[in-house]
Design an enzyme around this catalytic site. Structure first.
Site, short mmCIF file in Angstrom:
data_model
loop_
_atom_site.label_atom_id
_atom_site.label_comp_id
_atom_site.label_asym_id
_atom_site.label_seq_id
_atom_site.Cartn_x
_atom_site.Cartn_y
_atom_site.Cartn_z
N TYR A 55 -1.58 0.07 10.36
CA TYR A 55 -1.86 -0.59 9.08
C TYR A 55 -0.67 -0.45 8.13
O TYR A 55 -0.17 -1.44 7.57
CB TYR A 55 -3.13 -0.01 8.44
CG TYR A 55 -3.32 -0.44 7.01
CD1 TYR A 55 -3.71 -1.75 6.71
CD2 TYR A 55 -3.06 0.42 5.93
CE1 TYR A 55 -3.86 -2.17 5.39
CE2 TYR A 55 -3.19 0.02 4.62
CZ TYR A 55 -3.59 -1.28 4.35
OH TYR A 55 -3.73 -1.69 3.05
N SER A 88 0.83 -1.21 0.00
CA SER A 88 0.00 0.00 0.00
C SER A 88 0.86 1.25 0.00
O SER A 88 1.97 1.26 0.57
CB SER A 88 -0.87 -0.02 1.26
OG SER A 88 -1.47 1.24 1.45
N LYS A 128 2.09 -3.38 6.54
CA LYS A 128 2.43 -3.63 5.13
C LYS A 128 3.94 -3.54 4.91
O LYS A 128 4.53 -4.34 4.17
CB LYS A 128 1.69 -2.63 4.23
CG LYS A 128 0.18 -2.86 4.17
CD LYS A 128 -0.16 -4.15 3.45
CE LYS A 128 -1.64 -4.39 3.34
NZ LYS A 128 -1.99 -5.67 2.72
N1 LIG Z 1 -8.81 -0.85 -1.01
C1 LIG Z 1 -7.70 -0.11 -1.10
O1 LIG Z 1 -7.75 1.08 -1.45
C2 LIG Z 1 -6.34 -0.72 -0.79
C3 LIG Z 1 -5.21 0.09 -0.88
C4 LIG Z 1 -3.96 -0.48 -0.61
C5 LIG Z 1 -3.85 -1.83 -0.29
N2 LIG Z 1 -4.99 -2.59 -0.19
C6 LIG Z 1 -4.82 -4.01 0.15
O2 LIG Z 1 -5.49 -4.80 -0.82
C7 LIG Z 1 -5.94 -6.01 -0.24
C8 LIG Z 1 -7.40 -6.23 -0.58
O3 LIG Z 1 -8.13 -5.11 -0.12
P1 LIG Z 1 -9.68 -4.91 -0.45
O4 LIG Z 1 -9.89 -3.43 -0.60
O5 LIG Z 1 -10.10 -5.82 -1.55
O6 LIG Z 1 -10.30 -5.36 0.92
P2 LIG Z 1 -11.42 -6.48 1.24
O7 LIG Z 1 -11.65 -6.41 2.71
O8 LIG Z 1 -12.58 -6.32 0.33
O9 LIG Z 1 -10.66 -7.81 0.85
C9 LIG Z 1 -9.84 -8.53 1.72
C10 LIG Z 1 -10.21 -10.00 1.54
O10 LIG Z 1 -9.32 -10.77 2.34
C11 LIG Z 1 -10.09 -11.66 3.15
N3 LIG Z 1 -9.31 -11.86 4.36
C12 LIG Z 1 -9.06 -10.97 5.36
N4 LIG Z 1 -8.30 -11.54 6.31
C13 LIG Z 1 -8.04 -12.81 5.90
C14 LIG Z 1 -7.31 -13.91 6.45
N5 LIG Z 1 -6.68 -13.81 7.63
N6 LIG Z 1 -7.26 -15.06 5.75
C15 LIG Z 1 -7.91 -15.20 4.57
N7 LIG Z 1 -8.62 -14.19 4.01
C16 LIG Z 1 -8.68 -13.03 4.67
C17 LIG Z 1 -11.42 -10.97 3.36
O11 LIG Z 1 -12.48 -11.85 3.66
C18 LIG Z 1 -11.62 -10.30 2.00
O12 LIG Z 1 -12.24 -11.15 1.08
C19 LIG Z 1 -5.65 -5.90 1.25
O13 LIG Z 1 -4.44 -6.57 1.53
C20 LIG Z 1 -5.48 -4.40 1.46
O14 LIG Z 1 -4.63 -4.13 2.55
C21 LIG Z 1 -6.21 -2.07 -0.44
#
Ligand SMILES: NC(=O)c1ccc[n+]([C@@H]2O[C@H](COP(=O)([O-])OP(=O)(O)OC[C@H]3O[C@@H](n4cnc5c(N)ncnc54)[C@H](O)[C@@H]3O)[C@@H](O)[C@H]2O)c1
Length: 334
Positions: free
Chosen positions: A141, A117, A145
């Site tokens: 958070y 991130s 990362k």
């Molecule tokens: N949304 C953003 O703007 C953004 C920005 C930077 C990084 N990210 C990263 O992208 C990734 C996905 O984010 P997102 O926005 O799709 O969020 P989200 O919450 O929709 O997706 C995360 C998924 O991971 C699953 N999950 C969580 N903990 C888990 C575990 N311990 N074991 C197995 N599955 C698990 C959840 O059920 C979910 O399906 C994350 O790692 C997040 O940190 C997101």
């Protein structure tokens, strides 16, 4: 040869899944469904319901599905929750990656694409942040990362893994309304929620040193982000690499410009209420994109209007009832 996609039932993961399948890749999803939805995983893709903290399950999944590479998105992502529950975030995100790396090494799986991130940069004064800019995350958070990136690089050096960490900027929009983000806490969902409830959106600070005084961010359409994952999968497979890459548009939009774009798309009055600055919000955060173009041969295609339109369609589709959103102003404004 198949890929394990963790978090494939999530908002971003479900788009990555579609992009990988469209590319002809074999994928198995592992997701604990803590925030993901089973309905986002097509029937023809195996879904293992469980946590990345479960090392035995991970090892069995890697073995039983002939997995040769992992795309790891399964993690917790809320900055404010990470401040309230830091140990939960360190367990889920950091111990999650540790457990995954142990399973990969034990099963001889050597390719990894990791979802990092822009939060690793923290507050920066630079016009654009490059991959070698200082990493001083402001939140637990962001620190989870960064710790994951470090662990992955150390494991890559020791065990010969081929790895890439993708530092996502502000991810918005959707490819299909069924895959839209539900209940997000970033600018777009907050504005949509305010509009849906007949409230004026809130802008935190209009006195930043930017072109209109509001904060500048780099927004990226989730379909562009998904295609960057496909390029990353190819890259880690084709050669042994150890790389960290920004995934953004390289173009910044102010909060007020986003509100104007939302107003133009929705026909709603997006005149904001101006509130004081929030602690820890950098004035500007825009990705330097030279490295992603060079090593992934990738660049974002969608502009702000396409992001707003698809995000709005997704927000409308996930509203509990389909009644029209009330226009702001007049009696409906709070
Ligand atoms: N949304 C953003 O703007 C953004 C920005 C930077 C990084 N990210 C990263 O992208 C990734 C996905 O984010 P997102 O926005 O799709 O969020 P989200 O919450 O929709 O997706 C995360 C998924 O991971 C699953 N999950 C969580 N903990 C888990 C575990 N311990 N074991 C197995 N599955 C698990 C959840 O059920 C979910 O399906 C994350 O790692 C997040 O940190 C997101």
């Amino acid at each position: 040869m198949s890929w394990l996609l963790t978090g494939g039932a999530g908002y971003i993961g479900s788009h990555v899944l579609r992009a990988m399948v469209d590319e002809g890749l074999q994928v198995v999803v592992l997701d604990d469904l803590s925030s993901g939805l089973e309905s986002r995983v097509p029937n023809h893709v195996p879904l293992i319901t469980g946590s990345v903290l479960d090392g035995e399950l991970l090892r069995a999944t890697l073995r039983n599905h002939g997995v040769t590479g992992v795309v790891h998105l399964g993690a917790k992502k809320s900055v404010p929750v990470s401040v309230e529950q830091p140990l939960h975030y360190y367990r889920e995100n950091v111990v999650g990656v540790l457990t995954l790396l142990e399973a990969m090494v034990a099963e001889g799986v050597s390719n990894l694409v990791f979802s990092s991130s822009a939060a690793v940069y923290g507050t920066s004064d630079a016009a654009q942040v490059a991959e070698d800019s200082p990493t001083l995350p402001d939140s637990p958070y962001g620190r989870t990362k960064l710790m994951c990136e470090w662990m992955i690089r150390d494991a890559a050096a020791a065990f010969g893994l081929s790895i890439m960490s993708l530092r996502y900027f502000n991810v918005v929009g959707c490819g299909d309304t069924d895959l839209a983000e539900v209940g997000g806490t970033n600018l777009f969902p907050l504005v949509f929620r305010a509009l849906s409830e007949g409230r004026q959106p809130v802008v935190f600070g209009d006195d930043y040193p930017t072109r209109d005084g509001s904060c500048v961010r780099d927004y990226i359409h989730v379909e562009d982000l998904a295609s960057a994952h496909v390029a990353a999968v190819r890259r880690v497979t084709d050669a042994r690499v150890d790389e960290t890459v920004n995934v953004g548009c390289g173009v910044g939009h102010t909060v007020l410009e986003v509100l104007d774009a939302i107003g133009a798309t929705t026909g709603l009055d997006t005149t904001p209420v101006i509130a004081p600055r929030r602690a820890g919000d950098p004035a500007s955060m825009v990705a330097a994109t030279g490295l992603s173009e060079e090593i992934l041969g990738w660049r974002a295609r969608h502009g702000l209007t396409a992001m707003v339109e698809s995000a709005w369609r997704g927000a409308q589709a996930s509203r509990p009832d389909s009644s029209p959103v009330p226009a702001l102003g007049g009696s409906s404004a709070s």
